[in-house]
Design a protein around this motif. Structure first.
Motif, PDB file in Angstrom:
ATOM      1  N   ARG A 186      -5.252 -18.327  11.443  1.00 14.37           N
ATOM      2  CA  ARG A 186      -5.055 -18.088  10.269  1.00 14.37           C
ATOM      3  C   ARG A 186      -4.535 -16.863   9.885  1.00 14.37           C
ATOM      4  N   GLY A 187      -5.208 -15.725  10.495  1.00 17.39           N
ATOM      5  CA  GLY A 187      -4.837 -14.417   9.866  1.00 17.39           C
ATOM      6  C   GLY A 187      -3.655 -13.982  10.474  1.00 17.39           C
ATOM      7  N   MET A 188      -3.247 -14.528  11.847  1.00 21.38           N
ATOM      8  CA  MET A 188      -1.912 -14.105  12.393  1.00 21.38           C
ATOM      9  C   MET A 188      -0.820 -14.649  11.673  1.00 21.38           C
ATOM     10  N   ALA A 189      -1.264 -15.883  11.015  1.00 24.28           N
ATOM     11  CA  ALA A 189      -0.119 -16.446  10.181  1.00 24.28           C
ATOM     12  C   ALA A 189       0.321 -15.686   8.951  1.00 24.28           C
ATOM     13  N   LEU A 190      -0.820 -15.241   8.413  1.00 22.99           N
ATOM     14  CA  LEU A 190      -0.742 -14.226   7.276  1.00 22.99           C
ATOM     15  C   LEU A 190       0.094 -12.997   7.610  1.00 22.99           C
ATOM     16  N   LEU A 191      -0.064 -12.323   8.757  1.00 27.29           N
ATOM     17  CA  LEU A 191       0.483 -11.200   9.119  1.00 27.29           C
ATOM     18  C   LEU A 191       1.914 -11.676   9.505  1.00 27.29           C
ATOM     19  N   ALA A 192       2.117 -12.820  10.185  1.00 28.70           N
ATOM     20  CA  ALA A 192       3.729 -13.275  10.188  1.00 28.70           C
ATOM     21  C   ALA A 192       4.559 -13.166   8.876  1.00 28.70           C
ATOM     22  N   ASN A 193       3.915 -13.585   7.698  1.00 27.07           N
ATOM     23  CA  ASN A 193       4.504 -13.733   6.507  1.00 27.07           C
ATOM     24  C   ASN A 193       4.782 -12.025   5.821  1.00 27.07           C
ATOM     25  N   GLN A 194       3.996 -11.222   6.424  1.00 25.86           N
ATOM     26  CA  GLN A 194       4.222  -9.686   6.231  1.00 25.86           C
ATOM     27  C   GLN A 194       5.025  -9.225   7.199  1.00 25.86           C
ATOM     28  N   GLY A 195       5.670  -9.683   8.199  1.00 23.70           N
ATOM     29  CA  GLY A 195       6.763  -9.281   8.958  1.00 23.70           C
ATOM     30  C   GLY A 195       6.228  -8.812  10.232  1.00 23.70           C
ATOM     31  N   VAL A 196       5.137  -9.151  10.758  1.00 25.05           N
ATOM     32  CA  VAL A 196       4.737  -8.866  12.121  1.00 25.05           C
ATOM     33  C   VAL A 196       4.946 -10.125  13.021  1.00 25.05           C
ATOM     34  N   ARG A 197       5.725  -9.868  14.159  1.00 31.74           N
ATOM     35  CA  ARG A 197       6.280 -11.104  14.840  1.00 31.74           C
ATOM     36  C   ARG A 197       5.970 -11.017  16.469  1.00 31.74           C
TER      37      ARG A 197
END
Length: 243
Positions: A186-197
């Motif tokens: 879940r933490g990684m999904a939030l970071l993906a929304n902030q531009g982390v790929r």
């Protein structure tokens, strides 16, 4: 008429003066004599009067009862002070306290057992406390430190915090640690929304046996021995009150 009034006034003044001075005593006209013999005759039972010297026996006897009464309060503070001094000299000892430290892995627990063996028997225990696994949102491994520095600059631009991942995952970056794999996803999904790929979830630490050091009754005597006996084996952990 006025002249007659003046003459009468002068005669009256002259007559009063002669009467008050006793000039008319021979005619039976004179004021009552208040000399000392007449006063003595008016006294009632003068034989019963007595004169006592000031500060004599009577005065001493009347003041005597005040002596013991005034001396009693003076001795009271000394008595109370003497009674209170033992209480202040012997301060009550603090009750024993329960202390604990941990969690220690198996290797740290072995070193702790050896150190605690010098303490009194029954004064300590090592209680099993499993160490749960830990998961991380991770970026890496990078080819070199230059690539790590470039990625740090990108994360600062996105205002995303990062940390070192630990020696086993260097060179790389940690974007967060989690107690379960699901929480890390879940933490990684939030970071993906902030531009982390390029981040991924890795297991930083697997489940492992752990141990908690517990000292149920630490008194003043035992406390003085803990620093020299246990401190080197605590692996940087501190003793704290039991939960």
């Amino acid at each position: 008429m006025l002249r007659l009034a003046v003459v009468l006034l002068l005669l009256a003044n002259a007559g009063y003066y002669a009467w008050s001075q006793g000039l008319l005593r021979g005619w039976g006209l004179a004021p009552v004599d208040e000399s000392e013999p007449q006063r003595m005759e008016q006294q009632i039972a003068p034989q019963n009067l007595r004169l006592l010297p000031q500060g004599g026996k009577g005065a001493a006897s009347s003041a005597a009862p005040a002596g013991p009464a005034s001396s009693a309060p003076a001795s009271a503070p000394a008595t109370s002070g003497a009674a209170s001094s033992p209480a202040t000299a012997a301060a009550p000892a603090e009750p024993p306290a329960c202390l604990q430290a941990g969690v220690f892995d198996a290797r740290q627990a072995d070193a702790l057992r050896q150190a605690a063996a010098a303490l009194p028997e029954g004064s300590w225990t090592l209680e099993p406390t499993p160490i749960t696994g830990r998961w991380m949102v991770y970026m890496g491994r990078f080819p070199d430190e230059e690539a790590v520095a470039k990625k740090r600059a990108e994360l600062r631009t996105l205002k995303i915090p990062y940390d070192r991942p630990g020696a086993a995952l260097e060179p790389g970056l940690s974007l967060g640690r989690f107690s379960t794999e699901e929480a890390a996803q879940r933490g990684m999904a939030l970071l993906a929304n902030q531009g982390v790929r390029t981040a991924r979830v890795v297991q930083e630490r697997a489940d492992a046996p752990g141990f908690m050091l517990r000292l149920p009754a630490v008194n003043d005597t035992l406390r003085t021995r803990l620093d020299t006996t246990l401190q080197p084996a605590l692996a940087g952990k501190t003793l704290r009150p039991c939960a």
